[in-house]
Design an enzyme around this catalytic site. Structure first.
Site, PDB file in Angstrom:
ATOM      1  N   GLN A   1       0.806  -1.224   0.000  1.00 51.15           N
ATOM      2  CA  GLN A   1       0.000   0.000   0.000  1.00 51.15           C
ATOM      3  C   GLN A   1       0.838   1.272   0.000  1.00 51.15           C
ATOM      4  OE1 GLN A   1      -2.287   0.415   3.581  1.00 51.15           O
ATOM      5  NE2 GLN A   1      -3.637   2.015   2.794  1.00 51.15           N
TER       6      GLN A   1
ATOM      7  N   TYR B   1       3.581 -11.583   3.834  1.00 51.22           N
ATOM      8  CA  TYR B   1       3.275 -10.163   3.635  1.00 51.22           C
ATOM      9  C   TYR B   1       3.861  -9.674   2.305  1.00 51.22           C
ATOM     10  CZ  TYR B   1       1.910 -10.025   8.609  1.00 51.22           C
ATOM     11  OH  TYR B   1       1.309 -10.255   9.828  1.00 51.22           O
TER      12      TYR B   1
ATOM     13  N   ARG C   1      -7.472   1.436   3.953  1.00 50.98           N
ATOM     14  CA  ARG C   1      -7.294  -0.015   3.843  1.00 50.98           C
ATOM     15  C   ARG C   1      -8.571  -0.743   3.421  1.00 50.98           C
ATOM     16  NH1 ARG C   1      -5.010  -3.563   8.730  1.00 50.98           N
ATOM     17  NH2 ARG C   1      -3.136  -2.407   8.145  1.00 50.98           N
TER      18      ARG C   1
ATOM     19  N   GLN D   1      -0.229   9.183  11.241  1.00 51.87           N
ATOM     20  CA  GLN D   1      -0.948   8.174  12.034  1.00 51.87           C
ATOM     21  C   GLN D   1      -0.037   7.604  13.122  1.00 51.87           C
ATOM     22  OE1 GLN D   1      -2.116   5.290   9.098  1.00 51.87           O
ATOM     23  NE2 GLN D   1      -3.886   6.469   8.408  1.00 51.87           N
TER      24      GLN D   1
HETATM   25  P1  NDP Z   1      -4.608  -1.776  12.923  1.00 56.11           P
HETATM   26  O1  NDP Z   1      -5.846  -2.505  13.273  1.00 56.11           O
HETATM   27  O2  NDP Z   1      -4.154  -0.749  13.893  1.00 56.11           O
HETATM   28  O3  NDP Z   1      -4.797  -1.136  11.482  1.00 56.11           O
HETATM   29  C1  NDP Z   1      -3.807  -0.301  10.937  1.00 56.11           C
HETATM   30  C2  NDP Z   1      -4.405   0.564   9.850  1.00 56.11           C
HETATM   31  O4  NDP Z   1      -5.396   1.444  10.400  1.00 56.11           O
HETATM   32  C3  NDP Z   1      -3.352   1.471   9.228  1.00 56.11           C
HETATM   33  O5  NDP Z   1      -2.594   0.819   8.252  1.00 56.11           O
HETATM   34  C4  NDP Z   1      -4.208   2.601   8.715  1.00 56.11           C
HETATM   35  O6  NDP Z   1      -4.829   2.146   7.509  1.00 56.11           O
HETATM   36  C5  NDP Z   1      -5.249   2.749   9.829  1.00 56.11           C
HETATM   37  N1  NDP Z   1      -4.812   3.656  10.900  1.00 56.11           N
HETATM   38  C6  NDP Z   1      -3.817   3.457  11.808  1.00 56.11           C
HETATM   39  N2  NDP Z   1      -3.695   4.499  12.619  1.00 56.11           N
HETATM   40  C7  NDP Z   1      -4.640   5.389  12.266  1.00 56.11           C
HETATM   41  C8  NDP Z   1      -4.993   6.663  12.757  1.00 56.11           C
HETATM   42  N3  NDP Z   1      -4.361   7.222  13.788  1.00 56.11           N
HETATM   43  N4  NDP Z   1      -6.028   7.326  12.148  1.00 56.11           N
HETATM   44  C9  NDP Z   1      -6.675   6.761  11.100  1.00 56.11           C
HETATM   45  N5  NDP Z   1      -6.370   5.558  10.582  1.00 56.11           N
HETATM   46  C10 NDP Z   1      -5.349   4.865  11.157  1.00 56.11           C
HETATM   47  O7  NDP Z   1      -3.375  -2.779  12.789  1.00 56.11           O
HETATM   48  P2  NDP Z   1      -3.021  -3.858  11.634  1.00 56.11           P
HETATM   49  O8  NDP Z   1      -4.227  -4.580  11.190  1.00 56.11           O
HETATM   50  O9  NDP Z   1      -2.175  -3.191  10.611  1.00 56.11           O
HETATM   51  O10 NDP Z   1      -2.134  -4.863  12.480  1.00 56.11           O
HETATM   52  C11 NDP Z   1      -0.884  -4.425  13.015  1.00 56.11           C
HETATM   53  C12 NDP Z   1       0.187  -5.440  12.697  1.00 56.11           C
HETATM   54  O11 NDP Z   1      -0.140  -6.699  13.279  1.00 56.11           O
HETATM   55  C13 NDP Z   1       0.372  -5.778  11.205  1.00 56.11           C
HETATM   56  O12 NDP Z   1       1.124  -4.811  10.519  1.00 56.11           O
HETATM   57  C14 NDP Z   1       1.084  -7.104  11.295  1.00 56.11           C
HETATM   58  O13 NDP Z   1       2.447  -6.910  11.572  1.00 56.11           O
HETATM   59  C15 NDP Z   1       0.392  -7.755  12.491  1.00 56.11           C
HETATM   60  N6  NDP Z   1      -0.696  -8.656  12.052  1.00 56.11           N
HETATM   61  C16 NDP Z   1      -0.573  -9.992  12.339  1.00 56.11           C
HETATM   62  C17 NDP Z   1      -1.540 -10.883  11.945  1.00 56.11           C
HETATM   63  C18 NDP Z   1      -1.363 -12.333  12.258  1.00 56.11           C
HETATM   64  O14 NDP Z   1      -2.123 -13.169  11.761  1.00 56.11           O
HETATM   65  N7  NDP Z   1      -0.390 -12.699  13.070  1.00 56.11           N
HETATM   66  C19 NDP Z   1      -2.746 -10.469  11.209  1.00 56.11           C
HETATM   67  C20 NDP Z   1      -2.810  -9.042  10.998  1.00 56.11           C
HETATM   68  C21 NDP Z   1      -1.828  -8.187  11.421  1.00 56.11           C
HETATM   69  P3  NDP Z   1      -5.338   3.117   6.335  1.00 56.11           P
HETATM   70  O15 NDP Z   1      -4.687   4.447   6.478  1.00 56.11           O
HETATM   71  O16 NDP Z   1      -4.980   2.397   5.092  1.00 56.11           O
HETATM   72  O17 NDP Z   1      -6.823   3.165   6.494  1.00 56.11           O
END
Ligand code: NDP
Length: 327
Positions: A27, A54, A230, A292
């Site tokens: 992304q 990833y 996202r 963010q």
């Molecule tokens: P979140 O649920 O926190 O989502 C992150 C996304 O939310 C960002 O990429 C952004 O997306 C949005 N965001 C974050 N902060 C803000 C803000 N302050 N204001 C507005 N939008 C915001 O976490 P993830 O789902 O990314 O999970 C975190 C990490 O956990 C992953 O990177 C990975 O390393 C791990 N993970 C592990 C998994 C597993 O199966 N073990 C599965 C999933 C994640 P956008 O701007 O695009 O909307």
């Protein structure tokens, strides 16, 4: 930044960490990824989370080249990868938790990262087709070979984790120290109920994912569906269906008001809520923009604002407080 032991291990991990799922190599541009890692590192984050799947290996390549460029001392940060899903190959030997895929997956991840060892290597999902004994032996051997320092699991059940522990203990092998489950205001049972005994019995550490439920808990989807986020990404309809529901949005609107009353932004309150749980060793942050991440880092200080009274108000809004065992 605050640090704590990852479970009963001696490994000191920062309570906030940075993940790369859907962002690095996909992304966001590599320049943004570099800025995010800079901000994280400068603010004391010491753990960067990754996985072979990833961006089909590209996320590890991007993170590895940033680490190489930065030349931060290797004893100042932790890197993980996760094995199970492979990098997209469809042949049966290219995924899973067999000795073959674990060994090859680790070697390939190290190459992509350009690193000598991983600090954490996690089994990304349970593999029903491989005996847990084979997986435990393989992880133990990787530790002895110096290719990984610690290992763990992700989205395994308490029973599966205990099976791995028992086998490791009986055979004097190095067992898992950490589980990586989803944890956020909408997904609580594993951390708050299923694993509740294991923090004591086996000293389970946790690195929790999707603390903002993929952005829903930032409040930005309350009134409209913003572009370039996202949940609007191509191919992620399943993630949108899971998180963007009328029931959740109703609750998030109420949470937004509560956060406002506390003079906090909702993402900060949502992350601070995760940090309030002492069994969460680290909350893995995701971010697609520098701003963010800068905002989300405020969660460490904000957790002091989440008094018992505030936590009760949050529970009243959520109406999903798990029934906790009486011990
Ligand atoms: P979140 O649920 O926190 O989502 C992150 C996304 O939310 C960002 O990429 C952004 O997306 C949005 N965001 C974050 N902060 C803000 C803000 N302050 N204001 C507005 N939008 C915001 O976490 P993830 O789902 O990314 O999970 C975190 C990490 O956990 C992953 O990177 C990975 O390393 C791990 N993970 C592990 C998994 C597993 O199966 N073990 C599965 C999933 C994640 P956008 O701007 O695009 O909307």
């Amino acid at each position: 930044m605050e640090y704590n032991n990852l479970g009963k291990s001696g490994l000191q991990i920062s309570r906030l960490s940075l993940g790369s799922w859907l962002t690095f190599g996909k992304q966001i541009g590599d320049d943004v990824a570099e800025k995010l890692m800079d901000i994280a590192y400068e603010n004391g984050i010491n753990f960067f989370d990754n996985a072979e799947i990833y961006a089909r290996g590209q996320s590890e390549i991007v993170m590895g080249s940033i680490l190489k460029k930065k030349n931060w001392s290797r004893d100042t940060y932790l890197v993980s990868s996760k094995v199970f899903f492979g990098t997209g190959g469809q042949l049966p030997t290219q995924k899973g938790l067999s000795r073959k895929h674990i060994m090859e997956g680790c070697n390939q991840a190290l190459k992509r990262f350009q690193l000598d060892y991983l600090d954490l290597f996690l089994c990304h999902r349970p593999d029903k087709q491989t005996p847990i004994e084979e997986t435990v032996w393989s992880m133990h051997q990787l530790v002895l070979q110096g290719k990984i320092l610690y290992w763990g699991t992700s989205e395994w059940s308490a029973q599966e984790i205990m099976e791995a522990h028992m086998f490791a203990k009986h055979n004097h092998l190095i067992g898992p120290i950490v589980e990586q489950p989803e944890y956020n205001m909408f997904c609580r049972d594993k951390i708050e109920v299923e694993f509740s005994q294991m923090y004591k019995t086996v000293g389970l550490g946790t690195t929790v994912w999707s603390p903002l439920a993929s952005g829903i808990l930032s409040g930005k989807y309350n009134d409209s569906f913003p572009a370039d986020t996202r949940l609007g990404m191509e191919g992620l309809d399943w993630l949108k269906d899971k998180n963007f529901t009328a029931e959740r949005i109703e609750k998030v609107k109420k949470l937004t008001q509560l956060a406002k009353d506390l003079n906090l932004n909702l993402p900060v309150m949502s992350l601070a809520w995760c940090l309030k749980n002492p069994h969460v060793s680290t909350v893995i942050l995701g971010a697609s923009k520098e701003q963010q991440l800068v905002e989300n880092l405020k969660a460490i200080e904000a957790k002091e604002m989440l008094t018992d009274e505030v936590m009760e108000k949050i529970d009243t809004i959520l109406q999903n407080s798990p029934v906790k065992p009486a011990f």
